[in-house]
Write an enzyme that holds these catalytic residues in place. Structure first.
Site, short mmCIF file in Angstrom:
data_model
loop_
_atom_site.label_atom_id
_atom_site.label_comp_id
_atom_site.label_asym_id
_atom_site.label_seq_id
_atom_site.Cartn_x
_atom_site.Cartn_y
_atom_site.Cartn_z
N LYS A 172 8.30 -16.11 0.52
CA LYS A 172 9.44 -15.72 -0.29
C LYS A 172 10.23 -14.66 0.47
O LYS A 172 9.86 -13.50 0.53
CB LYS A 172 8.95 -15.14 -1.64
CG LYS A 172 9.96 -15.28 -2.80
CD LYS A 172 11.25 -14.47 -2.64
CE LYS A 172 11.00 -13.01 -2.96
NZ LYS A 172 12.29 -12.23 -2.88
N GLY A 224 7.22 -3.87 1.31
CA GLY A 224 8.42 -3.34 0.66
C GLY A 224 8.19 -1.96 0.10
O GLY A 224 7.40 -1.17 0.64
N GLU A 247 1.88 -3.50 2.10
CA GLU A 247 2.33 -2.66 3.21
C GLU A 247 3.62 -2.02 2.74
O GLU A 247 4.68 -2.66 2.69
CB GLU A 247 2.54 -3.51 4.47
CG GLU A 247 2.65 -2.69 5.75
CD GLU A 247 4.06 -2.49 6.22
OE1 GLU A 247 4.48 -1.31 6.29
OE2 GLU A 247 4.75 -3.46 6.51
N CYS A 281 10.01 1.19 7.93
CA CYS A 281 9.06 2.09 7.27
C CYS A 281 8.43 3.08 8.23
O CYS A 281 7.88 4.09 7.80
CB CYS A 281 7.98 1.28 6.55
SG CYS A 281 7.05 0.19 7.65
N GLU A 381 11.57 8.78 0.96
CA GLU A 381 12.01 7.85 2.00
C GLU A 381 13.48 7.49 1.77
O GLU A 381 13.86 6.98 0.72
CB GLU A 381 11.16 6.58 1.97
CG GLU A 381 11.49 5.62 3.08
CD GLU A 381 10.62 4.38 3.07
OE1 GLU A 381 10.26 3.89 4.16
OE2 GLU A 381 10.29 3.89 1.96
#
Length: 412
Positions: A172, A224, A247, A281, A381
């Site tokens: 996906k 994500g 993750e 990330c 973040e």
């Protein structure tokens, strides 16, 4: 030979189910824009709904017994051929990604698949007269929900291990970057994957939720944000207790010590926050510099940021180093962090922070110094080319700092 005819003028706009291109049964569609100028790319990208997900799962279940029984050497041959085809059509797949991601040419990487026949089990001594053997068995239908910032590389990271160990896999892609994934059918078929083994469903969070909550999906792997990861884990638990691999995002630090090679440290601290426009990330979004070299470091750091700002440009040009943010939502998010930092006196803006040009979602690489330890820009973040810099005296001091993302979790 794979009949690969897709390009930015011929975009794939169908789901991949059971080795066929099929129209979505859902009437809702996705809309995507080009981040370098904000222009519409497509408003008719399929958004897989419940019927589509059920069809893909059913096809995967049907394919699983034969795929599970396929010798590992055969699976390895298919995966290696698929990897070769990905490399062969890397430029075309990169173009299909770049049109809605805006990442320059150098941002795209490669991946490698192997070890399909080396996934061993365990055996124990026969001290009590019984032979004890532990075999690792494939789960069945698995799914991978991949992020928009690395749609090509994540095919290898998620599909590779699942397929190598005998699982059927549903990919996906993000609603922001769907086209490279939807273009994979010719490569899937050319590599020799049987129908139902490797499928692709484009969609948004609602499609991901259907996969995470599906009673016949045995595992989901997600890359994500932390909030979305929590929701996926909850849906997996409330459905069939499927296995979950996450993750998630972070606030990666770089530690710069007095005895470092200063030029090398500056270069890599800049590369680590401006690469992919800071939308990774592991971007070095907070930099801790030992007091003895702080003044020299920050002078060189600022100078290189200014040089990197001059390298912002059209991501379709191979010479471009820094491209735009992915879309208007991400631009507003990053700009909001910068604006609030000023309003809250969170730190001193040393350079950058403004919009570049009047079209697209380009933003100046930004440095904040003397940031407050509990400020939003230091603890959250940002996912853009925004760096916060603090000083430290000793390694013990910085390693023990009480932060939402402790330095000890992730450092360079």
């Amino acid at each position: 030979m794979a009949d690969f005819s897709f390009s930015k003028s011929n975009l794939p706009k169908q789901l991949i189910i059971n080795n066929e291109y099929v129209d979505s049964r859902n009437t809702k569609k996705l809309t995507v824009h080009n981040p370098k100028n904000g222009e519409l790319v497509a408003d008719d990208v399929p958004l897989a709904g419940e019927q589509d997900v059920d069809a893909a799962v059913a096809a995967a279940e049907k394919a699983f017994p034969a795929w599970k029984a396929t010798p590992p050497s055969k699976r390895r041959e298919m995966l290696n051929k698929f990897a070769d085809l990905m490399e062969k059509y890397g430029k075309e797949l990169g173009e299909l990604t770049r049109i809605t991601l805006g990442a320059p040419w150098g941002s795209f990487g490669a991946f490698e698949i192997s070890w399909t026949d080396k996934f061993g089990g365990e055996a124990y001594p026969q001290e009590d007269g019984f032979i004890k053997i532990v075999r690792n068995e494939p789960l069945g239908v698995t799914a991978g929900i991949v992020p928009w910032n690395a749609p090509i590389g994540n095919v290898g990271l998620k599909a590779g291990p699942a397929l190598a160990t005998g699982n059927c896999f549903i990919l996906k892609p993000s609603e922001k970057t769907p086209f490279a994934a939807l273009a994979l059918l010719p490569l899937i078929k050319e590599a020799g994957f049987p129908p139902g083994v490797f499928q692709v469903l484009s969609g948004d969070g609602s499609t991901g939720a259907l996969l995470a909550a599906h009673m016949r999906v045995r595992k989901v792997s997600f890359t994500g944000s932390i909030p979305t990861g929590k929701k996926i884990q909850e849906m997996a638990a409330k459905s069939n207790l499927k296995r979950v691999t996450l993750e998630l995002g972070g606030k990666s630090p770089a530690l710069v010590f007095d005895d470092c090679n200063l030029d090398n440290a500056v270069t890599w601290c800049v590369n680590a926050i401006t690469g992919h426009t800071g939308q990774v990330c592991f971007a070095a979004s907070r930099v801790y510099v030992q007091e003895g070299i702080y003044d020299k470091f920050i002078e060189k750091y600022k100078t290189m940021f200014a040089e990197r700002t001059k390298a912002v440009g059209d991501p379709d040009e191979e010479a471009t180093v820094l491209g735009p943010l992915v879309d208007d939502m991400q631009f507003d998010r990053v700009s909001g962090f910068i604006q609030r930092a000023g309003e809250q006196n969170a730190g001193t803006k040393l350079i950058g922070g403004g919009r570049i040009g009047s079209k697209g979602y380009f933003i100046e690489p930004t440095i904040f110094t003397d940031v407050k330890i509990d400020s939003e820009i230091h603890t959250q973040e940002i996912f853009g080319p925004v760096s916060v810099v603090r000083t430290f005296k000793t390694e013990e001091e910085v390693m023990k700092a009480r932060l939402p993302y402790p330095v000890s979790n992730d450092q360079y």
